[in-house]
Enzyme design. Structure first.
Site, short mmCIF file in Angstrom:
data_model
loop_
_atom_site.label_atom_id
_atom_site.label_comp_id
_atom_site.label_asym_id
_atom_site.label_seq_id
_atom_site.Cartn_x
_atom_site.Cartn_y
_atom_site.Cartn_z
N GLY A 295 0.80 -1.21 0.00
CA GLY A 295 0.00 0.00 0.00
C GLY A 295 0.84 1.27 0.00
O GLY A 295 1.92 1.34 -0.59
N SER A 296 0.35 2.27 0.72
CA SER A 296 0.96 3.60 0.68
C SER A 296 2.35 3.67 1.30
O SER A 296 3.02 4.70 1.18
CB SER A 296 0.04 4.61 1.37
N THR A 297 2.79 2.59 1.98
CA THR A 297 4.14 2.63 2.55
C THR A 297 5.22 2.69 1.46
O THR A 297 6.37 2.99 1.76
CB THR A 297 4.40 1.39 3.44
N VAL A 298 4.85 2.42 0.19
CA VAL A 298 5.85 2.51 -0.89
C VAL A 298 5.79 3.84 -1.63
O VAL A 298 6.55 4.07 -2.57
CB VAL A 298 5.70 1.36 -1.91
N LYS A 299 4.91 4.74 -1.22
CA LYS A 299 4.85 6.04 -1.90
C LYS A 299 6.17 6.81 -1.84
O LYS A 299 6.52 7.50 -2.80
CB LYS A 299 3.70 6.89 -1.33
#
Length: 569
Positions: A295-299
């Site tokens: 999810g957003s942890t790779v943004k």
């Protein structure tokens, strides 16, 4: 009687007497020859026959090496115990003492008799392994023929379920089955010795015996695990899983500079000292075996790729209005309409629209390479049993939608340990190092995958996440700066994604100015009122790091108190 007959009788008696004498002489000579043959010419035969009946080469069990934490605290030790065995060729199945033996061992006497009758050719049968000292004492006092005690070692885990998934456990034969007990089995296991023992007429060994070969103990293993941080992480994760009614959870803390695993915990857990009734589900080390879409942890990875390409900089503005973005017939949504924002704000607000628009401006191969440089799609290098390989699809198969959703963490897979390793790259200035569970005396070599300046720039953006307006205000740690990112992922199902099951994620670095620790928290399927990563997983980070900063004596980097007070309101 005539004189001739009398002489005849005398001659016959003399002949018979001489024959008897000759027979005795021959027998004596035969015995003398046999004695000479046994004592002088061939003395080894009977000695070997006697030895075969009364001497045995008995193995000496080697002491298994200990597993210690980085400060020398024992995590796995072996204690001496006895196992009870019998020799079916010697033990009398009808001996009344057999019933008493069965009672002492807590087994059925008829079962012992049946085993004796069914194995008449064997000389060794275990009755019960690794009994308590009081039981072995009672067996010894019974003095039952053919029944003996064999010294062995029982593995004991002082920290129980707190380190169970990391350390693992051994089987009844003291052979590693899971965790680091399995990984380092060749080092931990020793080399058995050998001792020649004498058996009496009842088949019992007597005396201490003569050593033939000494046993060689296994090596001790000192892990990178800090038991203090392990306890902090275990308690915080367990509380979060229970509070949020979650299915499971995992958390990992890595040393940013060395790649050492300082803590790794999972829920549910198990007690390695008593595994009765434990399911395979409880045994699973989810931090390494379970893959999830991050999810957003790779943004931050997407932002790194955008800045590295030269197509974006700190002043680049991205229009996210009206909070939605159509890509190949699919609608990408933000939590709300953030309007026109810069890259830092896109991280702070966790904008899916901004991340997608950045990714679609990049060359697919470059985007894939940058994600791969963060360790996505590969293992952590820790060689932990059962570690699942991450998944990063081949960019040649990407559709436009695949590239857009990859930017905010869908379409790829990783595990908790691999994601934590990725964040150490941001924390240490762009160096990729393998993860290790062994304490390091010096910083291991790594390879540079990103520039130091680029990592510092992105880390600065990530500091906004825990400040007012960010998605992880509950991860703030008093007097310390934190660089972080949250994630809330819908779980995959047949034909798409469920709308009711989520994974709550948090990944953070502390202190943000000069990171020492990287921590990732994953909470699977929270069922409480809140399910966002910032509400469910982020507090675990704060709970652990408040104690960790004190225990590790890490100096505060003076984050303004006013900001922290607002953050905790």
């Amino acid at each position: 009687m005539s004189r001739r007959k009398q002489n005849g009788f005398q001659q016959t008696g003399s002949w018979r007497l001489n024959l008897v004498r000759l027979s005795f002489i021959l027998i004596g000579l035969g015995l003398l020859w046999r004695l000479v043959d046994i004592q002088v010419l061939n003395p080894d035969f009977l000695r070997n026959q006697g030895d075969a009946r009364h001497l045995r080469n008995v193995p000496i069990v080697a002491h298994r090496g200990m597993i210690l934490d980085r400060h020398g605290e024992p995590l796995a030790i072996s204690t001496p115990v006895h196992s009870v065995w019998l020799n079916p060729q010697v033990t009398d199945a009808e001996d009344p003492k057999l019933t008493k033996l069965a009672s002492i061992l807590g087994i059925d006497a008829n079962n012992i008799r049946e085993r004796i009758y069914q194995n008449p050719e064997r000389e060794f049968l275990y009755l019960r392994r690794r009994v308590k000292p009081e039981i072995s004492d009672q067996v010894k006092q019974l003095k039952l023929g053919g029944v003996s005690l064999q010294r062995e070692y029982k593995r004991y885990y002082p920290t129980g379920e707190v380190t169970a998934h990391v350390v693992g456990f051994t089987n009844i034969d003291d052979v590693g089955q899971e965790g680091l007990e399995l990984t380092y089995e060749p080092l931990l296991t020793g080399v058995p010795g050998l001792r020649r023992m004498v058996r009496d007429s009842k088949g019992n060994f007597v005396g201490g015996g003569d050593p033939i070969r000494p046993a060689k103990a296994g090596e001790n293993i000192q892990l990178s695990i800090d038991l203090r941080l392990q306890y902090l992480s275990y308690n915080a994760l367990k509380n979060a899983v229970e509070k949020n009614g979650a299915k499971s959870g995992s958390a990992v803390i890595l040393d940013v500079q060395t790649g050492e695993v300082l803590a790794m915990v999972n829920q549910p857990a198990f007690n390695p000292n008593n595994r009765y009734g434990v399911s395979s589900n409880d045994l699973r080390n989810r931090a390494v075996t379970d893959l999830f879409e991050p999810g957003s942890t790779v943004k931050p990875f997407t932002i790194v790729s955008g800045l590295k390409s030269g197509k974006f900089d700190l002043d680049t503005m991205i229009n996210t209005h009206p909070g939605t973005f159509r890509v190949s017939g699919h609608t990408i949504r933000d939590f709300r309409d953030y309007g026109i924002i810069d890259l830092a704000t896109s991280i702070q607000k966790s904008s899916n629209v901004a991340a997608s628009k950045i990714a679609l401006e990049l060359d697919p191969m470059d985007l894939w390479q940058d994600f791969a440089s963060f360790g996505m799609g590969v293992d952590s290098g820790a060689y932990f049993p059962g570690e699942a390989m991450g998944r990063l699809p081949d960019p040649r198969s990407w559709r436009t939608l695949d590239r857009a959703t990859l930017a905010y963490g869908y379409g790829l897979a990783t595990n908790t340990l691999q994601l934590a390793r990725a964040y150490t790259i941001i924390g240490n200035g762009g160096i990729m190092r393998d993860v290790t569970f062994i304490k390091q005396d010096k910083t291991p070599k790594g390879r540079r995958v990103f520039s130091k300046d680029l990592m510092e720039t992105v880390r600065g953006m990530m500091e906004l996440v825990v400040l007012p307006g960010g998605t992880a205000q509950r991860a703030a740690v008093p007097n310390y700066s934190v660089a972080a990112k949250t994630g809330t992922v819908k779980k995959a199902m047949a034909g798409g994604y469920t709308e009711s099951e989520y994974q709550s994620l948090f990944a953070g670095l502390i202190p943000a100015k000069n990171p020492r620790l990287a921590m990732v928290v994953v909470i699977d399927e929270p069922t409480g009122e809140e399910y966002y990563g910032g509400a469910v997983a982020a507090p675990v980070f704060a709970d652990v790091m408040v104690g960790a900063m004190r225990l590790l004596n890490i100096a505060p980097d003076a984050l303004p108190q006013t900001q922290l007070q607002v953050a905790h309101q």
